[in-house]
Design a protein around this motif. Structure first.
Motif, PDB file in Angstrom:
ATOM      1  N   VAL A 115       0.839  -1.196   0.000  1.00  0.00           N
ATOM      2  CA  VAL A 115       0.000   0.000   0.000  1.00  0.00           C
ATOM      3  C   VAL A 115       0.871   1.240   0.000  1.00  0.00           C
ATOM      4  N   ILE A 116       0.469   2.233  -0.774  1.00  0.00           N
ATOM      5  CA  ILE A 116       1.012   3.590  -0.689  1.00  0.00           C
ATOM      6  C   ILE A 116      -0.116   4.495  -0.219  1.00  0.00           C
ATOM      7  N   SER A 117       0.124   5.208   0.872  1.00  0.00           N
ATOM      8  CA  SER A 117      -0.829   6.201   1.370  1.00  0.00           C
ATOM      9  C   SER A 117      -0.365   7.569   0.894  1.00  0.00           C
ATOM     10  N   PHE A 118      -1.260   8.330   0.247  1.00  0.00           N
ATOM     11  CA  PHE A 118      -0.899   9.593  -0.376  1.00  0.00           C
ATOM     12  C   PHE A 118      -0.898  10.751   0.621  1.00  0.00           C
ATOM     13  N   ARG A 119      -0.185  11.799   0.252  1.00  0.00           N
ATOM     14  CA  ARG A 119      -0.257  13.043   1.030  1.00  0.00           C
ATOM     15  C   ARG A 119      -1.490  13.818   0.584  1.00  0.00           C
ATOM     16  N   VAL A 120      -2.307  14.235   1.532  1.00  0.00           N
ATOM     17  CA  VAL A 120      -3.546  14.969   1.245  1.00  0.00           C
ATOM     18  C   VAL A 120      -3.306  16.447   1.519  1.00  0.00           C
ATOM     19  N   MET A 121      -3.603  17.274   0.527  1.00  0.00           N
ATOM     20  CA  MET A 121      -3.418  18.713   0.665  1.00  0.00           C
ATOM     21  C   MET A 121      -4.751  19.438   0.540  1.00  0.00           C
ATOM     22  N   ASP A 122      -4.856  20.536   1.272  1.00  0.00           N
ATOM     23  CA  ASP A 122      -6.032  21.386   1.204  1.00  0.00           C
ATOM     24  C   ASP A 122      -5.958  22.228  -0.064  1.00  0.00           C
ATOM     25  N   PRO A 123      -6.942  22.148  -0.968  1.00  0.00           N
ATOM     26  CA  PRO A 123      -6.881  22.934  -2.205  1.00  0.00           C
ATOM     27  C   PRO A 123      -6.934  24.433  -1.963  1.00  0.00           C
ATOM     28  N   ASP A 124      -7.400  24.845  -0.771  1.00  0.00           N
ATOM     29  CA  ASP A 124      -7.459  26.269  -0.453  1.00  0.00           C
ATOM     30  C   ASP A 124      -6.215  26.772   0.263  1.00  0.00           C
ATOM     31  N   GLY A 126      -4.800  25.564   3.091  1.00  0.00           N
ATOM     32  CA  GLY A 126      -4.741  25.374   4.535  1.00  0.00           C
ATOM     33  C   GLY A 126      -3.599  24.459   4.938  1.00  0.00           C
ATOM     34  N   ILE A 127      -3.366  24.360   6.236  1.00  0.00           N
ATOM     35  CA  ILE A 127      -2.225  23.591   6.724  1.00  0.00           C
ATOM     36  C   ILE A 127      -2.477  22.091   6.675  1.00  0.00           C
ATOM     37  N   GLY A 128      -3.683  21.676   6.402  1.00  0.00           N
ATOM     38  CA  GLY A 128      -3.988  20.251   6.357  1.00  0.00           C
ATOM     39  C   GLY A 128      -4.361  19.715   7.729  1.00  0.00           C
ATOM     40  N   GLN A 129      -4.752  18.461   7.762  1.00  0.00           N
ATOM     41  CA  GLN A 129      -5.221  17.837   8.995  1.00  0.00           C
ATOM     42  C   GLN A 129      -4.254  16.734   9.418  1.00  0.00           C
ATOM     43  N   ARG A 130      -3.932  16.694  10.706  1.00  0.00           N
ATOM     44  CA  ARG A 130      -2.982  15.706  11.222  1.00  0.00           C
ATOM     45  C   ARG A 130      -3.455  14.279  10.948  1.00  0.00           C
ATOM     46  N   VAL A 199       0.503  13.126  -4.249  1.00  0.00           N
ATOM     47  CA  VAL A 199      -0.333  14.154  -3.626  1.00  0.00           C
ATOM     48  C   VAL A 199      -1.719  14.170  -4.257  1.00  0.00           C
ATOM     49  N   MET A 200      -2.725  14.262  -3.397  1.00  0.00           N
ATOM     50  CA  MET A 200      -4.085  14.487  -3.863  1.00  0.00           C
ATOM     51  C   MET A 200      -4.668  15.661  -3.093  1.00  0.00           C
ATOM     52  N   TYR A 201      -5.606  16.348  -3.718  1.00  0.00           N
ATOM     53  CA  TYR A 201      -6.333  17.443  -3.068  1.00  0.00           C
ATOM     54  C   TYR A 201      -7.655  16.921  -2.531  1.00  0.00           C
ATOM     55  N   HIS A 202      -8.004  17.436  -1.355  1.00  0.00           N
ATOM     56  CA  HIS A 202      -9.303  17.087  -0.773  1.00  0.00           C
ATOM     57  C   HIS A 202      -9.728  18.236   0.131  1.00  0.00           C
ATOM     58  N   PRO A 203     -10.988  18.673   0.040  1.00  0.00           N
ATOM     59  CA  PRO A 203     -11.454  19.746   0.922  1.00  0.00           C
ATOM     60  C   PRO A 203     -11.315  19.341   2.389  1.00  0.00           C
ATOM     61  N   GLN A 204     -11.045  20.318   3.241  1.00  0.00           N
ATOM     62  CA  GLN A 204     -10.941  20.038   4.667  1.00  0.00           C
ATOM     63  C   GLN A 204     -12.336  19.911   5.254  1.00  0.00           C
ATOM     64  N   PRO A 206     -14.471  17.837   8.569  1.00  0.00           N
ATOM     65  CA  PRO A 206     -14.295  17.034   9.781  1.00  0.00           C
ATOM     66  C   PRO A 206     -15.006  15.694   9.654  1.00  0.00           C
ATOM     67  N   PRO A 207     -14.413  14.607  10.172  1.00  0.00           N
ATOM     68  CA  PRO A 207     -15.098  13.311  10.108  1.00  0.00           C
ATOM     69  C   PRO A 207     -16.390  13.293  10.902  1.00  0.00           C
ATOM     70  N   THR A 208     -16.521  14.194  11.859  1.00  0.00           N
ATOM     71  CA  THR A 208     -17.726  14.241  12.690  1.00  0.00           C
ATOM     72  C   THR A 208     -18.949  14.735  11.925  1.00  0.00           C
ATOM     73  N   ARG A 209     -18.767  15.085  10.643  1.00  0.00           N
ATOM     74  CA  ARG A 209     -19.928  15.490   9.834  1.00  0.00           C
ATOM     75  C   ARG A 209     -20.869  14.315   9.613  1.00  0.00           C
ATOM     76  N   HIS A 210     -20.351  13.102   9.719  1.00  0.00           N
ATOM     77  CA  HIS A 210     -21.194  11.919   9.575  1.00  0.00           C
ATOM     78  C   HIS A 210     -21.990  11.702  10.860  1.00  0.00           C
ATOM     79  N   ALA A 211     -23.281  11.524  10.727  1.00  0.00           N
ATOM     80  CA  ALA A 211     -24.151  11.426  11.894  1.00  0.00           C
ATOM     81  C   ALA A 211     -23.775  10.257  12.797  1.00  0.00           C
ATOM     82  N   GLU A 212     -23.280   9.170  12.208  1.00  0.00           N
ATOM     83  CA  GLU A 212     -22.962   7.969  12.979  1.00  0.00           C
ATOM     84  C   GLU A 212     -21.487   7.877  13.338  1.00  0.00           C
ATOM     85  N   PHE A 213     -20.748   8.972  13.207  1.00  0.00           N
ATOM     86  CA  PHE A 213     -19.289   8.911  13.378  1.00  0.00           C
ATOM     87  C   PHE A 213     -18.885   8.293  14.705  1.00  0.00           C
TER      88      PHE A 213
END
Length: 294
Positions: A115-124, A126-130, A199-204, A206-213
């Motif tokens: 597996v290769i896990s990519f670096r995720v960057m904020d397209p706007d 931002g500093i990104g999420q830990r 590198v891939m872009y993904h909007p920042q 929060p995972p808590t947006r999911h009701a069942e998180f």
């Protein structure tokens, strides 16, 4: 070495999905086979098409109902013919056109790489999420390293290794399914790498947006331990997460109630096949910087 890309969609982000598909099709020397999985929804009509002269293709399948992320990705892998499968969220996209060539070179020359896990960057900008850096020392996202888990929607997996260990655990539905797969791959002697060059872009968001998180997070963490850890480590692992959750969520009674409800559900309900890792695998994870107790 052929490359496939699996993209799950609920059919409600057409512009974003189109962008994601385009970023996969337009890879230099890519010829990527894109498989779009409609998870309980029709795959919308898209304008993205393979470049002229490319051998890239776009396929789509529709599942009758929302089966969850791991089951949806498993169905996508079944439809793929690639030696390596990219997993891409439908609201993400690749930062440049060299991601696939880099991935192909690594998998072709490193047979123990699963597996290769990519670096995720904020397209706007931002500093990104830990949480997007899958290791304990996450302060420098530009540093590549071996890891013990990965980000499902920003990754590339060796298809033969994925199938060897049974794919993603479908009963999880959402949360920790990648860690379950990663631990089993490590047990088979494979490597998992966080590669900051991919590198891939993904909007920042929060995972808590999911009701069942909170419920699924806790339930699946218990299932993860029950399925994969020797019992002494499973007890320590779960106790650690009880303490961490109490500290992190001490100001939110609603979150704690949902989390502990999920925790009890994880203890009471079937977790699936138990295949505890060998102690040598646990020791290997210690040397990699993340023992299976945190």
């Amino acid at each position: 070495m052929k490359i496939s890309c699996v993209i799950l969609t609920m059919g409600n982000r057409v512009a974003e999905l189109n962008r994601a598909v385009e970023s996969a099709l337009n890879q230099v020397d890519g010829d990527v086979e894109v498989v779009i999985v409609g998870n309980g929804a029709d795959v919308p009509e898209l304008s993205a098409t393979p470049p002229e002269g490319s051998a890239a293709v776009v396929k789509s399948i529709r599942l009758e109902h929302n089966t969850g992320i791991p089951a949806g990705r498993n169905r996508g892998v079944e439809e793929c013919s690639g030696d390596v499968v990219l997993f891409l969220d439908d609201d993400g996209w690749y930062a440049d056109q060299k991601v696939v060539s880099h991935v192909r070179d690594r998998f072709a020359t490193e047979p123990d790489l699963a597996v290769i896990s990519f670096r995720v960057m904020d397209p706007d900008g931002g500093i990104g999420q830990r949480r997007h850096v899958p290791r304990l020392r996450a302060g420098d996202p530009q540093r590549s390293s071996p890891v013990t888990t990965f980000l499902g929607g920003a990754s590339a997996v060796r298809r033969s290794a994925f199938l060897q260990v049974g794919g993603l655990p479908e009963r999880f539905f959402y949360a920790h399914e990648e860690t379950d797969l990663a631990w089993r791959l490590l047990g088979e002697g494979y490597r998992i790498e966080y590669d900051a060059e991919t590198v891939m872009y993904h909007p920042q968001v929060p995972p808590t947006r999911h009701a069942e998180f909170y419920r699924l997070n806790a339930r699946n963490r218990v299932w993860l331990a029950r399925r994969n850890l020797p019992w002494p480590l499973a007890v320590i692992y779960l106790l650690n997460w009880v303490v961490l959750t109490l500290v992190r969520e001490r100001g939110s009674s609603g979150a704690l109630k949902a989390w502990f409800g999920g925790f009890i559900e994880g203890l009471r309900t079937p977790a699936g096949e138990r295949r505890p890792m060998a102690w040598r695998t646990a020791w290997r994870m210690v040397k990699l910087g993340r023992p299976p107790i945190v």
